[in-house]
Design an enzyme around this catalytic site. Sequence first.
Site, short mmCIF file in Angstrom:
data_model
loop_
_atom_site.label_atom_id
_atom_site.label_comp_id
_atom_site.label_asym_id
_atom_site.label_seq_id
_atom_site.Cartn_x
_atom_site.Cartn_y
_atom_site.Cartn_z
N GLY A 73 -22.82 63.27 -44.82
CA GLY A 73 -23.77 62.16 -44.74
C GLY A 73 -25.13 62.58 -44.22
N ASN A 154 -22.88 51.77 -38.45
CA ASN A 154 -21.79 52.56 -37.88
C ASN A 154 -21.45 52.17 -36.45
OD1 ASN A 154 -24.49 53.85 -37.83
ND2 ASN A 154 -23.51 55.19 -36.34
N ALA A 203 -16.98 62.17 -46.79
CA ALA A 203 -15.52 62.11 -46.95
C ALA A 203 -14.77 61.81 -45.65
CB ALA A 203 -15.01 63.43 -47.52
N THR A 240 -22.56 77.73 -53.74
CA THR A 240 -21.24 77.61 -54.36
C THR A 240 -20.55 76.34 -53.87
OG1 THR A 240 -21.11 79.99 -54.47
CG2 THR A 240 -19.02 78.80 -54.65
N CYS A 332 -25.11 60.96 -25.72
CA CYS A 332 -25.50 62.03 -24.81
C CYS A 332 -26.65 62.78 -25.45
CB CYS A 332 -24.32 62.96 -24.58
SG CYS A 332 -24.65 64.07 -23.23
C1 PLP Z 1 -23.91 55.63 -40.96
C2 PLP Z 1 -23.77 57.12 -40.90
N1 PLP Z 1 -24.63 57.90 -41.54
C3 PLP Z 1 -24.53 59.23 -41.52
C4 PLP Z 1 -23.54 59.86 -40.82
C5 PLP Z 1 -23.45 61.34 -40.83
O1 PLP Z 1 -22.44 61.77 -41.69
P1 PLP Z 1 -21.80 63.24 -41.53
O2 PLP Z 1 -21.02 63.23 -40.27
O3 PLP Z 1 -20.95 63.39 -42.76
O4 PLP Z 1 -22.94 64.20 -41.52
C6 PLP Z 1 -22.60 59.09 -40.11
C7 PLP Z 1 -21.53 59.72 -39.30
O5 PLP Z 1 -21.40 59.48 -38.14
C8 PLP Z 1 -22.72 57.68 -40.15
O6 PLP Z 1 -21.86 56.89 -39.48
#
Ligand code: PLP
Length: 388
Positions: A73, A154, A203, A240, A332
Site C-alpha cells: 500500500g 484505517n 495483500a 522481477t 511512536c
Molecule cells: C489505509 C492504509 N494505507 C496504506 C497502508 C500501507 O500499506 P502497506 O503496509 O502494504 O505498505 C496501510 C497499512 O497500514 C493502510 O492502512
Amino acid sequence: METKRIYLDYTATTPLDPQVLDAMLPYFDNTFGNASSVHSYGREAKAALEESREKIARAMGARSSEVVFTSGGTESDNYALFGVAVANSDKKRNHLVISSTEHHAVLHAADALAKSGFELTIVSVDSEGFIRPDELKGAVRDDTLLVSIIHANNEIGTIQNIREIADIVHEKGALFHTDAVQSFAKVEFNVVESDVDLASITAHKIYGPKGIGALYVRRGIELEPMFHGGSQERNRRPGTESVPLIVGFAKAAEIAVGEMQSETARLMRLNALMRKRISENVSGAIPNSPDHDALPNILNVSIDSREMEIDGEALIINMDLEGIAVTSGSACSSGSLQPSHVIKALGRDDATTKATVRFSFGRFTTEAEIVKAADVLAGIVARAGKRR
Ligand SMILES: Cc1ncc(COP(=O)(O)O)c(C=O)c1O
C-alpha cells in the site's frame, strides 16, 4: 500460567490464511522461473502472474491491464501521487488536495510534493470522519491536478462516498486517487462504479502475504515510473515480479470476495456486541467509529478526558499485559508518543486522543474474545482512571 493472547489488530495486519500459503508454496519451489524469461520456466511463472492479475482485477471491477503490482500500500500510494505529479510537472495544473485523515503514506507523500513546489490543500472531516462535499467542492480548483481521499479509514473505519467525491473531482477535470487498502475485498469496492482513476490496495490486510500490493491505474492515465529498470508491469514498475506473493495476493482476494457477505454480517454482529458492552461498562467511553457507512471490523474508542483522566500509554500497556493486542491513538515518532492525526481531526482534545484504543477484528475472532476484550478495557479504566 501464560495469559492467552487475543489478537484484535486486524487493521494493522492479518494472519496468512492457510489456503493462501498452500497456493503460494509451489512458486517458492518447483515453479520458480522469472516471469520475464522466454523459456518454459518463465512461461509457467508468467501464466501464474497473469492469472493472478486477472483475479485481482476482477475483485475490483478493473481490466487486468490496469493492475500494476507493487510492494504494498505504501508504494502504491506514493506511486499514485508522485507518478501523476512528475508526469504532469510541466503542465499548468499544480495543485493537490488530500483529506486530514489520510494514511501517512499519502499524507507524507503529499507533504514531500508540497516541499517540491506543488500547492497542497488539506480538507477537514466532520466529527465522524466524513468529508464534507461542499468543502471539497470549494477546495478543488481549475488548476487541481490530483485529489487523494482514503476510501475506508484505517483508524476509525469511516467509509467515504467515493462516487460523490469522484464526481466533484472530475467536474474540475482533476484525477482522483483513493487509498482502498482497508476496503479492498472487505466491503464493496468497484473502480468503475466509483469512477476512480487510481486506487491502492495491499495483500496483508486480507489474509495475504506482506510485501505485495497493487495500484489500479485507469487505462490512459499518464504516470511517471518511480523506479527505472526493466520493462516489467508494462514499463510502470520495473523489477522481477514476486510470483509467490502475487499468487498469494490473488488467492487471498478470491477468498475474501467470496466470503464478503457472510463475513460482513458476522463482523457487524461482533462490532455491535462490543460497542454495547463498552458503552454499558466503560466509564467515559466515546466511540470514534461511526455506526453507519463504516468498516464492520473496526471499533475505535476514546476515554473522554472531560469525564475520566487516564494515561493513554498506560491504557495500551495494560491491555497488552492482559494479553489483548490492540493499537492506541498514538503513534511512536522519534521515541515519543504523538496523538493520532485522525482522532485529532475528529475534534478530540490531546488527552482524549491519547486515551484511544482501536479494536479491529477478523476471520478468526470469536464472540468470547470480543466480550473478554471489552471487559478487560472496563477493568483497566476502572482501576487506572480517575473520575473528574
Ligand atoms: C489505509 C492504509 N494505507 C496504506 C497502508 C500501507 O500499506 P502497506 O503496509 O502494504 O505498505 C496501510 C497499512 O497500514 C493502510 O492502512
